[in-house]
Design a protein around this motif. Structure first.
Motif, PDB file in Angstrom:
ATOM      1  N   SER A 201      30.107  13.765 -14.238  1.00  0.00           N
ATOM      2  CA  SER A 201      29.089  13.477 -15.243  1.00  0.00           C
ATOM      3  C   SER A 201      29.098  14.570 -16.311  1.00  0.00           C
ATOM      4  O   SER A 201      29.542  15.686 -16.058  1.00  0.00           O
ATOM      5  CB  SER A 201      27.738  13.440 -14.522  1.00  0.00           C
ATOM      6  OG  SER A 201      26.759  12.834 -15.310  1.00  0.00           O
ATOM      7  N   GLU A 272      29.929   2.349 -16.120  1.00  0.00           N
ATOM      8  CA  GLU A 272      28.634   2.638 -15.484  1.00  0.00           C
ATOM      9  C   GLU A 272      27.954   3.825 -16.160  1.00  0.00           C
ATOM     10  O   GLU A 272      27.666   4.839 -15.506  1.00  0.00           O
ATOM     11  CB  GLU A 272      28.850   2.983 -14.004  1.00  0.00           C
ATOM     12  CG  GLU A 272      29.586   1.958 -13.177  1.00  0.00           C
ATOM     13  CD  GLU A 272      29.888   2.462 -11.754  1.00  0.00           C
ATOM     14  OE1 GLU A 272      29.718   3.672 -11.484  1.00  0.00           O
ATOM     15  OE2 GLU A 272      30.294   1.650 -10.924  1.00  0.00           O
ATOM     16  N   GLY A 274      25.190   6.306 -17.563  1.00  0.00           N
ATOM     17  CA  GLY A 274      23.775   6.577 -17.312  1.00  0.00           C
ATOM     18  C   GLY A 274      23.245   7.494 -18.397  1.00  0.00           C
ATOM     19  O   GLY A 274      22.521   7.096 -19.307  1.00  0.00           O
ATOM     20  N   ARG A 275      23.679   8.749 -18.343  1.00  0.00           N
ATOM     21  CA  ARG A 275      23.212   9.778 -19.274  1.00  0.00           C
ATOM     22  C   ARG A 275      23.394   9.361 -20.736  1.00  0.00           C
ATOM     23  O   ARG A 275      22.497   9.545 -21.557  1.00  0.00           O
ATOM     24  CB  ARG A 275      24.005  11.052 -19.006  1.00  0.00           C
ATOM     25  CG  ARG A 275      23.481  12.274 -19.733  1.00  0.00           C
ATOM     26  CD  ARG A 275      24.492  13.426 -19.624  1.00  0.00           C
ATOM     27  NE  ARG A 275      24.941  13.661 -18.278  1.00  0.00           N
ATOM     28  CZ  ARG A 275      24.390  14.520 -17.430  1.00  0.00           C
ATOM     29  NH1 ARG A 275      23.359  15.233 -17.794  1.00  0.00           N
ATOM     30  NH2 ARG A 275      24.886  14.671 -16.209  1.00  0.00           N
ATOM     31  N   ARG A 311      16.477  19.761 -14.125  1.00  0.00           N
ATOM     32  CA  ARG A 311      17.844  20.043 -14.587  1.00  0.00           C
ATOM     33  C   ARG A 311      18.099  21.523 -14.910  1.00  0.00           C
ATOM     34  O   ARG A 311      19.121  22.056 -14.497  1.00  0.00           O
ATOM     35  CB  ARG A 311      18.204  19.158 -15.786  1.00  0.00           C
ATOM     36  CG  ARG A 311      18.119  17.657 -15.487  1.00  0.00           C
ATOM     37  CD  ARG A 311      18.850  16.810 -16.504  1.00  0.00           C
ATOM     38  NE  ARG A 311      20.270  17.025 -16.421  1.00  0.00           N
ATOM     39  CZ  ARG A 311      20.963  17.767 -17.247  1.00  0.00           C
ATOM     40  NH1 ARG A 311      20.375  18.356 -18.267  1.00  0.00           N
ATOM     41  NH2 ARG A 311      22.247  17.930 -17.074  1.00  0.00           N
ATOM     42  N   TYR A 315      20.921  22.816 -12.479  1.00  0.00           N
ATOM     43  CA  TYR A 315      22.284  22.866 -13.047  1.00  0.00           C
ATOM     44  C   TYR A 315      22.400  23.913 -14.161  1.00  0.00           C
ATOM     45  O   TYR A 315      23.342  23.846 -14.953  1.00  0.00           O
ATOM     46  CB  TYR A 315      22.670  21.507 -13.644  1.00  0.00           C
ATOM     47  CG  TYR A 315      22.344  20.313 -12.791  1.00  0.00           C
ATOM     48  CD1 TYR A 315      23.127  19.988 -11.685  1.00  0.00           C
ATOM     49  CD2 TYR A 315      21.261  19.490 -13.095  1.00  0.00           C
ATOM     50  CE1 TYR A 315      22.836  18.887 -10.910  1.00  0.00           C
ATOM     51  CE2 TYR A 315      20.964  18.386 -12.327  1.00  0.00           C
ATOM     52  CZ  TYR A 315      21.749  18.096 -11.234  1.00  0.00           C
ATOM     53  OH  TYR A 315      21.454  17.001 -10.476  1.00  0.00           O
ATOM     54  N   TYR A 370      18.007  11.656 -15.856  1.00  0.00           N
ATOM     55  CA  TYR A 370      17.835  12.585 -14.738  1.00  0.00           C
ATOM     56  C   TYR A 370      16.630  13.497 -14.947  1.00  0.00           C
ATOM     57  O   TYR A 370      16.619  14.646 -14.518  1.00  0.00           O
ATOM     58  CB  TYR A 370      19.128  13.395 -14.510  1.00  0.00           C
ATOM     59  CG  TYR A 370      20.345  12.496 -14.377  1.00  0.00           C
ATOM     60  CD1 TYR A 370      20.490  11.664 -13.264  1.00  0.00           C
ATOM     61  CD2 TYR A 370      21.321  12.431 -15.374  1.00  0.00           C
ATOM     62  CE1 TYR A 370      21.572  10.813 -13.147  1.00  0.00           C
ATOM     63  CE2 TYR A 370      22.411  11.583 -15.270  1.00  0.00           C
ATOM     64  CZ  TYR A 370      22.538  10.780 -14.159  1.00  0.00           C
ATOM     65  OH  TYR A 370      23.607   9.932 -14.042  1.00  0.00           O
TER      66      TYR A 370
END
Ligand code: LLP
Length: 420
Positions: A201, A272, A274-275, A311, A315, A370
């Motif tokens: 990602s 697929e 997402g972000r 986040r 991360y 997220y």
């Protein structure tokens, strides 16, 4: 323009964030419908030359209004749990636009997916394949199967969101995939229909995609040479977004890599994302509670915490933080921190920011992906409210829960307090 200033006030489309804060309270997530729609449209446009499906990765933001918007905009869904499958269906996404990924699907989840007849189940291990075959047999269904293969490619992203290297838990190991496809083809309750890959990602470089897709093309050719037929190539998600000064590839550039690596195969392409669908379509608005100057530092203490947006803590993610009311005064350096009782509850360290006083609002940008989806009730704090804006209108799409509601489902055993 989705998030922009008008006379020094930050707006979401046509609605001032200050107004929403007054009416809804803080902290809250605010999503721009138009930005979400533009992001979906960018994928659809770029993939137009292929037979394709944009299966939005529900994990990025599982708010019912967000997933319903995706459905209304013609998107499908990538789900990774029975809960997400339930949600995607509730949001109106038809089963033939749903793919089910994940390394640890339970027997009940597989059964749920089979009973509603989704487009594809991405199997990640030999044991899962066996179980799926048994469940399909027991339920009298035939499972549409793809193997998610692990291409052993470094996505050049944060270690916690790297998924396509051989030391990662994801996917069928590359050397075993071919044989497992043959095993699957022998199982009468399975219908082999595709291949899937997802290498990580927040990718900012297209080369890892190119490497992975090239390997996938070779695998598809080898399988077809052996008489297996592959209809769908599911490329996963992963396209990065600009949080600070990143230059993420465009959907067109991504599609160009798809064309160059897989175009000749003429398959149904599934992505697929997402972000890159919801990330920059959402902000987290929080109020400054206090400012505190110590010998070492200036702290801005806000009412959102790591429970609302994990986040940065998880991360080391960098989110731009903007004043909702811009005064234009000379910036200072400050740590922007939440109220949670952990030193890791920091949204920004040594950030250059316009001085803000208690009572003022800040917007943590690019928090649509997220963010709310990973929120928790840690410190027994309610989940943040969520609103969606479209043009000059906004709607609360998840209200803040009350303390009583937060206790729902909990109970105290009658023997609590017994002496023995
Ligand atoms: N497909 C699969 C199989 C995935 O595992 C993921 C994300 C996606 C698609 C969507 O990837 P995207 O387009 O959003 O990059 N919580 C982390 C990100 C975790 C991503 C997990 N898998 C973060 O906040 O950075």
């Amino acid at each position: 323009m989705c998030f922009h200033y008008e006379n020094g006030e930050l707006y979401a489309e046509g609605v001032a964030l200050e107004r929403i804060a007054q009416e809804v309270g803080t902290p809250f997530y605010c999503y721009s419908y138009s930005k979400l729609a533009a992001n979906i449209a960018a994928y659809r446009r770029a993939l137009e030359p292929f037979h394709s499906e944009v299966c939005y990765s529900v994990k990025a933001n599982s708010n019912l209004a967000v997933v319903s918007a995706v459905a209304a905009l013609g998107g499908g869904a990538d789900v990774v749990s029975g809960g997400e499958l339930f949600l995607a269906l509730k949001a109106g996404i038809s089963p033939d636009k749903i793919v089910f990924s994940g390394v640890g699907k339970t027997e009940q989840e597989l059964e749920q997916a089979l009973r509603c007849g989704i487009r594809q189940i991405n199997v990640e291990s030999a044991e899962e394949l066996q179980l799926l075959a048994r469940v399909a047999q027991r339920t009298g269904t035939r499972a549409n199967v793809a193997l998610r293969v692990n291409p052993d490619v470094d996505a050049l992203t944060h270690v916690k969101i790297t998924t396509g290297k051989k030391e990662n838990k994801f996917g069928v190991p590359w050397p075993e995939a071919h044989e497992l496809y043959h095993a699957a083809a022998q199982m009468p309750s399975l219908r082999v229909c595709g291949i899937a890959v997802h290498i990580g990602s927040q990718l900012l470089d297209l080369e890892p995609f190119r490497l992975a897709f090239t390997r996938i093309a070779a695998m598809v050719r080898a399988l077809e040479a052996d008489g297996l037929s592959i209809e769908n190539i599911d490329l996963g998600g992963g396209l990065g977004i600009n949080y600070n000064v990143e230059l993420p590839p465009t959907c067109e550039a991504y599609a160009q890599v798809v064309r160059e690596t897989l175009g000749e195969l003429d398959k149904h392409i599934i992505v697929e994302p997402g972000r890159s669908v919801v990330g920059n379509a959402g902000v987290l608005v929080t109020q400054v509670l206090y400012t505190k100057q110590t010998e070492q530092k200036r702290f801005v203490i806000v009412d959102a915490g790591m429970n609302d947006l994990i986040r940065p803590a998880m991360y080391d993610a960098w989110h731009s933080i903007l004043p909702v009311h811009r005064a234009g005064t000379a910036p200072v350096v400050a740590d922007i921190v939440g109220p949670i009782c952990e030193s890791g509850d920091v949204f920004a360290k040594d950030r250059i920011i316009e001085p803000v006083q208690s009572g003022r609002l800040l917007a943590i940008m690019c928090a649509g992906a997220y963010g709310a989806a990973m929120a928790s009730q840690y410190n027994f704090r309610p989940l943040p409210a969520e609103v969606m804006v479209r043009g000059n209108e906004y709607a609360v799409v998840r209200r803040r829960s009350s303390y009583e509601e937060m206790l729902e489902g909990q109970s105290v055993p009658s023997w609590t307090g017994d002496q023995q």
